[in-house]
Design a protein around this motif. Structure first.
Motif, PDB file in Angstrom:
ATOM      1  N   TYR A  49      -2.495  -4.386   2.867  1.00 42.43           N
ATOM      2  CA  TYR A  49      -1.492  -3.520   2.890  1.00 42.43           C
ATOM      3  C   TYR A  49      -1.526  -3.237   4.604  1.00 42.43           C
ATOM      4  N   ARG A  94      -2.882   4.057  -5.456  1.00 43.60           N
ATOM      5  CA  ARG A  94      -1.887   3.008  -4.903  1.00 43.60           C
ATOM      6  C   ARG A  94      -0.664   3.381  -6.144  1.00 43.60           C
ATOM      7  N   GLY A 124       1.618  -0.291   2.958  1.00 43.86           N
ATOM      8  CA  GLY A 124       2.067  -1.149   1.636  1.00 43.86           C
ATOM      9  C   GLY A 124       2.485  -2.574   1.965  1.00 43.86           C
ATOM     10  N   TYR A 134       2.526   0.457  -2.425  1.00 46.33           N
ATOM     11  CA  TYR A 134       2.150   1.308  -1.318  1.00 46.33           C
ATOM     12  C   TYR A 134       1.016   2.156  -1.650  1.00 46.33           C
TER      13      TYR A 134
END
Length: 455
Positions: free
Chosen positions: A24, A324, A362, A332
């Motif tokens: 991410y 998450r 994300g 994300y």
């Protein structure tokens, strides 16, 4: 059939989600949640509430958590969680429904009984999840599994209580930098059984320094005496910035998040494989079915949910600074760290935040990544990939989409050759799950994970 080379470790990375959070990155446009969830399938969502506190940090732990909490911090954290819940619920459809819920961490039972009541209220009254009507899984540690906390969880609908034991032998627990005594573990298990949860899960770890097949079986038998509905057998990993990682030299890995231990890594790999096979065979001989490399379920016992993951096409709504979330197009979360100072910074920022209406970090999911995620999460399960369901969803077959990867797995003998309408791992393939999962990562995910600097 070809054999993996001596330099190939069966223990490269535990793939519990794809892509890993180390892939991410900050989202430049910080998209509003209302737009992300608009048009998404929302009739069977999963809800996850993250509590980032523990009474101690085990030597192997690289979870997002802090040890202890200054006075008032847990209250402030629940205040923030409630603010976030209100804003996230506004971003969901009015008729959104939850099919699963879980409280994880950290250690959710670090919270007091009254704080756990409030946590349940947030899930029910703010998010609209009927905890008494859906599977609810909660993680706990022996020292925090007190009667009053367990009573709250049982009354609020918890169907699965997972207790992190790791070893019933005091000397092995000490070696893993987990300060606990067997007497306390047994007492906690007694309280858990008295509380009446339909499913008890016990987590155990193999590969601890000094552990032998005999001591491993002894620990397994101690767990089996409680007839748990589920058992998770985890191979020990030594990761950067953990207690064990600070005192050993981690081996290189595919993703930069997992590592080796002191001594010869090949010898440690052989030890872990030996212990895995001994544990697997012992559980199979004692009435358990293998659900994945790690998970074993007692035959005829209650099941809290259908396997280790929810439906491939439904979304995850995560609340808390370590949670998450994912839609079909974007996964994300907030920032991730292991180092104590970084963890404190992230928690402090979360507690002070007034606005939770946008996604911060994300990974955007392309069609290829969605197929990879489906294959990763299905293939590593004992039931494997349902080829009909795959074809209905993607209009193709795994062999068409991932010919090179599956050819390699077949050459190693990791695929079962007698499956009907399924793509299954062989028993040896299940043993190598932590090497198979990373082989299915896309080049983009690999690059992001390699670039990630642990903090």
């Amino acid at each position: 059939m070809t054999t993996p080379t001596a330099s190939e470790s069966p223990y490269q990375s535990y793939v519990y989600a794809y892509p890993h959070k180390t892939a991410y990155r900050p989202l430049p446009d910080r998209p509003p949640l209302t737009g992300l969830w608009r048009g998404e399938k929302q009739d069977a969502l999963s809800l996850y509430l993250h509590i980032p506190f523990c009474e101690v940090r085990c030597g192997f732990c690289n979870l997002f958590t802090r040890i202890g909490s200054p006075e008032g911090l847990t209250t402030a954290y629940l205040d923030a969680l409630e603010r976030q819940a209100g804003q996230v619920r506004e971003a969901l459809a009015g008729d959104a429904r939850f099919a699963l819920a879980a409280f994880g961490g950290g250690t959710p039972t670090y919270l007091t009984a009254s704080e756990l009541e409030r946590l349940c209220d947030i899930a029910e009254h703010r998010m609209g999840a009927d905890l008494t009507a859906i599977p609810l899984s909660v993680e706990a540690s022996p020292d925090t599994a007190t009667a009053d906390r367990l009573r709250v969880l049982a009354e609020r609908g918890t169907t699965r209580l997972s207790l992190g034991v790791q070893s019933f032998l005091d000397e092995e627990a000490k070696s893993a930098v987990r300060p606990q005594k067997r007497a306390a573990v047994e007492a906690a298990l007694g309280r858990v059984r008295d509380a009446g949860f339909p499913v008890l899960n016990i987590d155990l770890i193999y590969g601890i320094d000094g552990q032998t097949v005999a001591s491993w079986i002894k620990s397994l038998d101690a767990a089996l005496s409680w007839r748990p509905e589920e058992l998770y057998l985890y191979p020990l990993y030594v990761r950067p910035l953990t207690g064990l990682g600070r005192h050993t030299a981690p081996a290189s890995t595919t993703d930069g998040t997992d590592g080796g231990t002191t001594g010869d890594t090949a010898d440690w790999d052989a030890q872990r494989l030996t212990l895995y096979r001994a544990g697997r065979d012992h559980l199979l001989a004692n009435g358990y079915q293998q659900v994945s490399m790690r998970m074993f379920r007692r035959t005829g016992g209650a099941a809290a949910s259908t396997g280790e993951y929810a439906c491939q096409t439904d979304g995850m709504v995560g609340l808390g600074c370590g949670a998450r979330s994912y839609t079909s197009k974007l996964h994300y979360s907030f920032d991730y760290a292991v180092d104590a100072r970084e963890v404190r910074r992230i928690i402090d920022d979360y507690v002070a935040a007034p606005d939770f209406s946008r996604a911060e970090l994300g990974w955007e999911m392309t069609d290829e990544e969605t197929r990879r995620r489906h294959l990763v999460q299905s293939l590593l399960q004992g039931e494997g990939v349902d080829l009909t369901a795959y074809r209905e969803r993607f209009g193709s077959t795994p062999e068409q989409d991932f010919p090179a990867e599956l050819a390699e797995f077949a050459a190693h003998g990791w695929l079962a050759d007698d499956a009907r309408n399924s793509l299954l791992l062989s028993p040896e393939g299940l043993a190598w799950s932590d090497a198979i999962g990373p082989r299915l990562f896309s080049a983009g995910v690999r690059a992001r994970m390699t670039e990630y600097s642990p903090k």
